[in-house]
Motif scaffolding. Structure first.
Motif, PDB file in Angstrom:
ATOM      1  N   ASN A 112       0.833  -1.275  -0.203  1.00 44.14           N
ATOM      2  CA  ASN A 112      -0.066   0.208  -0.114  1.00 44.14           C
ATOM      3  C   ASN A 112       0.857   1.253   0.007  1.00 44.14           C
ATOM      4  OD1 ASN A 112      -2.592  -1.403   0.158  1.00 44.14           O
ATOM      5  ND2 ASN A 112      -1.997  -1.885   2.194  1.00 44.14           N
ATOM      6  N   ALA A 113       2.057   1.009  -0.304  1.00 46.39           N
ATOM      7  CA  ALA A 113       2.890   2.462  -0.384  1.00 46.39           C
ATOM      8  C   ALA A 113       2.526   3.204  -1.798  1.00 46.39           C
ATOM      9  CB  ALA A 113       4.419   2.068  -0.475  1.00 46.39           C
ATOM     10  N   MET A 124       4.570  -6.101  -2.374  1.00 45.97           N
ATOM     11  CA  MET A 124       4.236  -4.640  -2.809  1.00 45.97           C
ATOM     12  C   MET A 124       2.769  -4.770  -3.151  1.00 45.97           C
ATOM     13  SD  MET A 124       7.419  -3.531  -5.230  1.00 45.97           S
ATOM     14  CE  MET A 124       6.916  -1.886  -5.388  1.00 45.97           C
ATOM     15  N   CYS A 139       0.192  -1.532  -3.642  1.00 41.98           N
ATOM     16  CA  CYS A 139       0.980  -0.124  -3.955  1.00 41.98           C
ATOM     17  C   CYS A 139       0.647   0.444  -5.093  1.00 41.98           C
ATOM     18  CB  CYS A 139       2.427  -0.423  -3.940  1.00 41.98           C
ATOM     19  SG  CYS A 139       3.153  -1.170  -5.433  1.00 41.98           S
ATOM     20  N   ALA A 197      -1.479  -4.293  -7.025  1.00 41.48           N
ATOM     21  CA  ALA A 197      -1.076  -3.012  -7.273  1.00 41.48           C
ATOM     22  C   ALA A 197      -1.305  -2.357  -8.656  1.00 41.48           C
ATOM     23  CB  ALA A 197       0.663  -3.450  -7.242  1.00 41.48           C
TER      24      ALA A 197
END
Length: 215
Positions: free
Chosen positions: A73-74, A91, A94, A114
């Motif tokens: 979730n970056a 990831m 993200c 993602a």
């Protein structure tokens, strides 16, 4: 450290990690939910870093070690991770729109759900990566290696609409995707449906299925 982040909290987290790492090489950067914008993290050994829900928008992280890092979730939109090693990083969820992963090592990365729309993954190594419901629309995958990767499946296909895949290594890849995909170097020849399945099969990826597009 090339350039510190604008956020004082993120700067303090890096300083704490660097101090700890001087005495204990197993220390890792704890930067979850922090804002690293303005930083240049290139060439750092960030193996095992915990960066879930962090903001890395437009951050330069070239030639860094992010092996086993948690980037779930970056926010990585516009970030430059070219030449970096992200082997076995998490990831999931993200956002990496228009990010650069040129020649990055993405072996066994979990990219489920993602968003990599418009990302440059040319010459990257994505062998054994998981790409369930990954958004790769208009991404550049030219000359990348996707050997043995899982391109989604069932109701969670990888969306490759408009992606460039000329020169990809796809041996053993499997899963379900949504096209069309550009397979020629000039990106003027999109394939979809049965034609695209036949192209994957010719690249030794006989278990890739093409799902119909939905509006």
């Amino acid at each position: 450290m090339i350039r510190w982040p604008d956020s004082l909290d993120a700067k303090a987290a890096i300083e704490e990690w660097l101090d700890a790492a001087a005495a204990d090489t197993t220390s890792y950067l704890a930067g979850d939910f922090l804002d690293f914008r303005g930083a240049d993290l290139s060439n750092l050994d960030l193996a095992g870093a915990y960066l879930a829900n962090s903001c890395l928008v437009d951050v330069r992280i070239e030639d860094a070690n992010l092996g086993d890092a948690n980037l779930n979730n970056a926010e990585l939109d516009g970030a430059d991770l070219s030449f970096s090693d992200l082997a076995k990083a998490e990831m999931v969820g993200c956002s990496a729109r228009n990010a650069r992963f040129v020649k990055a090592r993405l072996f066994s990365v979990q990219f489920d759900e993602a968003v990599l729309a418009g990302a440059d993954l040319s010459h990257a190594i994505l062998n054994s990566a998981k790409l369930y419901q990954t958004d790769l629309r208009d991404a550049d995958l030219a000359f990348s290696s996707l050997r043995w990767c899982t391109l989604g499946g069932g109701g969670m296909p990888a969306v490759l609409s408009g992606a460039k895949m000329f020169g990809c290594r796809l041996e053993g890849a499997k899963g379900t995707i949504v096209g069309p995909v550009f397979v020629d170097q000039a990106a003027t020849r999109p394939l979809d449906g049965a034609e695209l399945e036949a192209w994957f099969s010719a690249q030794d990826a006989q278990d890739v299925r093409v799902a119909p597009r939905t509006l």
